[in-house]
Design a protein around this motif. Structure first.
Motif, short mmCIF file in Angstrom:
data_model
loop_
_atom_site.label_atom_id
_atom_site.label_comp_id
_atom_site.label_asym_id
_atom_site.label_seq_id
_atom_site.Cartn_x
_atom_site.Cartn_y
_atom_site.Cartn_z
N ALA B 299 0.82 -1.21 0.00
CA ALA B 299 0.00 0.00 0.00
C ALA B 299 0.86 1.26 0.00
O ALA B 299 0.45 2.30 -0.54
N GLY B 304 -2.10 -0.82 -2.91
CA GLY B 304 -2.87 -1.31 -1.76
C GLY B 304 -4.30 -1.66 -2.03
O GLY B 304 -5.03 -2.03 -1.10
N THR B 307 -6.35 -7.02 -5.02
CA THR B 307 -5.92 -8.30 -4.45
C THR B 307 -5.33 -9.17 -5.55
O THR B 307 -4.22 -9.69 -5.42
N ASN B 338 -3.52 -7.57 0.34
CA ASN B 338 -4.75 -6.83 0.05
C ASN B 338 -6.03 -7.62 0.23
O ASN B 338 -7.03 -7.35 -0.43
#
Lengths: 84, 475
Positions: B299, B304, B307, B338
């Motif tokens: 992040a 961030g 996924t 994430n």
């Protein structure tokens, strides 16, 4: 073994198979399938748990007898009595 | 060891073999799982190097649905294995993307997000998209005897924009297709539901959490497990698997045998071997994966949100055997940091990239060249993937890097036994699990339920169908 005891044993099995179902308000006369989300895999498990826990055999031709809690009690209670 | 007799012998302690084992042991079968390696998990496993734990295989558990959603594979699996949802400790993804050169589609565990993206970016396809979703929802994807259909053909009745078609195929193929360029429609439906209608999640501690739960259930149910003890031969007598010869030369017998090691791999164990059947149905799609570990959270670099990112930069997405050691045109990024872990977070930043790779071009390299090629392609793969992430200076990444690892098709072959390092096994799946021997069945990848939830359901289904169901009501 009374029919009420028998119903309780069936509910015990269902609560282990489907712990995510709310079993507190099951209506005994109504088909289990219509009140709970149970599929054919779950019904097979009810049959197998009956044998595993209680030595009760349910032949495939009789699976329809397990449709509602009431019909379960009707069908299974004599089998429990015969075992005792 | 002649007296080693089991009701059921299971070959392979991956997700499907363990799940089958739990079902059978729970219902009183004397069952043993034979695993050639010292670690369970098969394709989805974990390992440690220098005290640092790595996951292999699993980016994300697919088929995730929120608590209370019933009737989906995750719920069925938990019921069948008597697992409490909390035991898996699943944490949902934040969001994911299908990122092509000029177009990107965001999706989350809420299907409405993808629907809105498609309505906005492909307005002319809106009706076709709706009819495709209805067709997917209506299809019986767990049928054990469905006729194979070409997914491309079915989809061409609904969608006409090749970019959208490619963007939908890309994640579904990367997460489960053993077939080049097309998928069997049933497989397409399984993956569409697993990734898009349902979604992604992961336990904070990764795949080991799931494997530990399975091992504990199996042990508790009374199952037996022999590790570092593979099956060398399945001896055929009178059209039955009569004996199994183990790697150490000893023999066991079993009433029924369930093999999770793959169709061709199982056929080759048979004595006499079923060589031509094996050769006609051996997969060839393999992957390479890089893993980079950082002392910073992704992040901090603007990495961030996503996924999983399925990326492609060629004109048409081409899911086929790589012509070079690694096909850099497309791939999958996974940022395990994430997932939404609430107040918790992984201690280190992890950046994984997976791309198609060519087994033959890796298989026979002398060790020194193999290591050099791994280093070279590590750089190529991570550079290729970073095109789809916010830019970060090379120097920043290098100074933050704590460790790296990489697997190639050769690694897959070594640790899973899959011929050609074929990650998803054989192109033609055997849905009913039957083989030429009446008491030998397949489960897992080559039975054809995909993803790790699918793998476990495969083991469950085959145990139910071939072993338990037949005897459920027998007096």
């Amino acid at each position: 073994m009374t029919k009420d005891n028998c119903k309780k044993l069936v509910i015990d099995i269902i609560s282990d198979i489907a712990p995510d179902e709310d079993l507190t308000a099951i209506k005994p006369e109504i088909r289990l399938r219509d009140q709970l989300q149970l599929d054919s895999m779950d019904f097979l498990d009810i049959v197998m748990e009956l044998r595993k826990r209680h030595g009760i055999e349910v032949p495939e031709a009789d699976y329809g007898q397990l449709a509602s809690l009431e019909s379960c009690a009707e069908y299974l209670t004599p089998k429990f009595v015969a075992k005792a | 060891m002649k007296d080693s007799h089991y009701d059921v012998a299971i070959i392979g302690a991956g997700m499907s073999g363990l799940a089958a084992g739990i079902r059978l042991a729970h219902f009183g079968r004397k069952v043993c799982i034979f695993e050639r390696h010292n670690a369970p998990g098969g394709l989805n496993s974990f390992y440690s190097i220098a005290g640092r734990k790595y996951d292999v295989g699993l980016h994300a558990l697919t088929n995730y649905v929120a608590p209370g959603v019933k009737g989906t594979p995750l719920g069925k699996l938990l019921r069948q294995l008597r697992i409490d949802r909390e035991e898996f400790a699943l944490r949902p993804q934040k969001q994911s993307r299908i990122a092509f050169r000029d177009c990107s589609l965001k999706f989350t565990n809420d299907f409405a997000v993808l629907e809105a993206e498609i309505a906005e970016k492909f307005p002319a396809q809106a009706d076709g998209w709706r009819s495709l979703v209805l067709a997917v929802k209506a299809y019986d994807d767990v049928s054990l005897d469905a006729k194979p259909l070409s997914a491309r053909k079915v989809i061409s009745h609904h969608l006409t924009d090749p970019l959208l078609i490619d963007m939908i195929f890309c994640p579904l193929m990367y997460y489960g297709s053993a077939q080049e360029r097309d998928m069997e429609f049933g497989q397409f439906v399984i993956m569409f539901k697993a990734l898009l209608l349902e979604g992604f999640a992961r336990p904070l501690d990764g795949v080991r959490v799931i494997i530990r739960v399975l091992l504990e259930k199996f042990r508790h149910a009374g199952g037996e497990r022999r590790m570092k003890c593979g099956v060398a031969h399945i001896i055929e007598e009178h059209a039955r698997a009569s004996r199994l010869v183990l790697d150490d030369g000893s023999e066991i017998t079993a009433g029924q045998v369930i093999s999770s090691i793959g169709f061709a791999e199982t056929m080759k164990l048979c004595a006499p071997p079923q060589t031509s059947a094996a050769e006609q149905n051996t997969g060839k799609l393999s992957y390479a994966e890089t893993i980079s570990v950082y002392n910073r959270q992704p992040a901090e670099w603007g990495w961030g949100d996503d996924t999983i990112i399925f990326f492609n930069d060629s004109d048409r997405f081409d899911y086929s055997q790589a012509r070079q050691p690694v096909d850099l045109r497309s791939g999958v990024i996974c940022l395990p940091n994430n997932f939404d872990y609430g107040s918790e977070q992984l201690p280190e930043g992890i950046f994984r990239v997976t791309s198609l790779a060519n087994y033959d071009l890796w298989a026979h390299l002398p060790e020194e060249i193999y290591q050099a090629e791994k280093r070279r392609w590590f750089g190529e793969i991570t550079r290729s993937a970073r095109r789809f992430l916010p830019p970060v200076d090379d120097a920043v990444l290098t100074t933050s890097q704590l460790a790296t690892d990489m697997f190639t098709p050769r690694t897959i072959r070594k640790f899973t036994g899959h011929l050609n390092g074929a990650i998803y096994g054989a192109p033609q799946k055997i849905r009913n699990g039957r083989t030429h021997l009446e008491n030998l069945y397949l489960c897992g990848t080559d039975q054809g339920f995909l993803g790790i939830i699918g793998a476990m359901l495969s083991g469950i289904s085959m145990a139910n169908f071939h072993v338990l169901q037949g005897s459920a009501g027998r007096s």
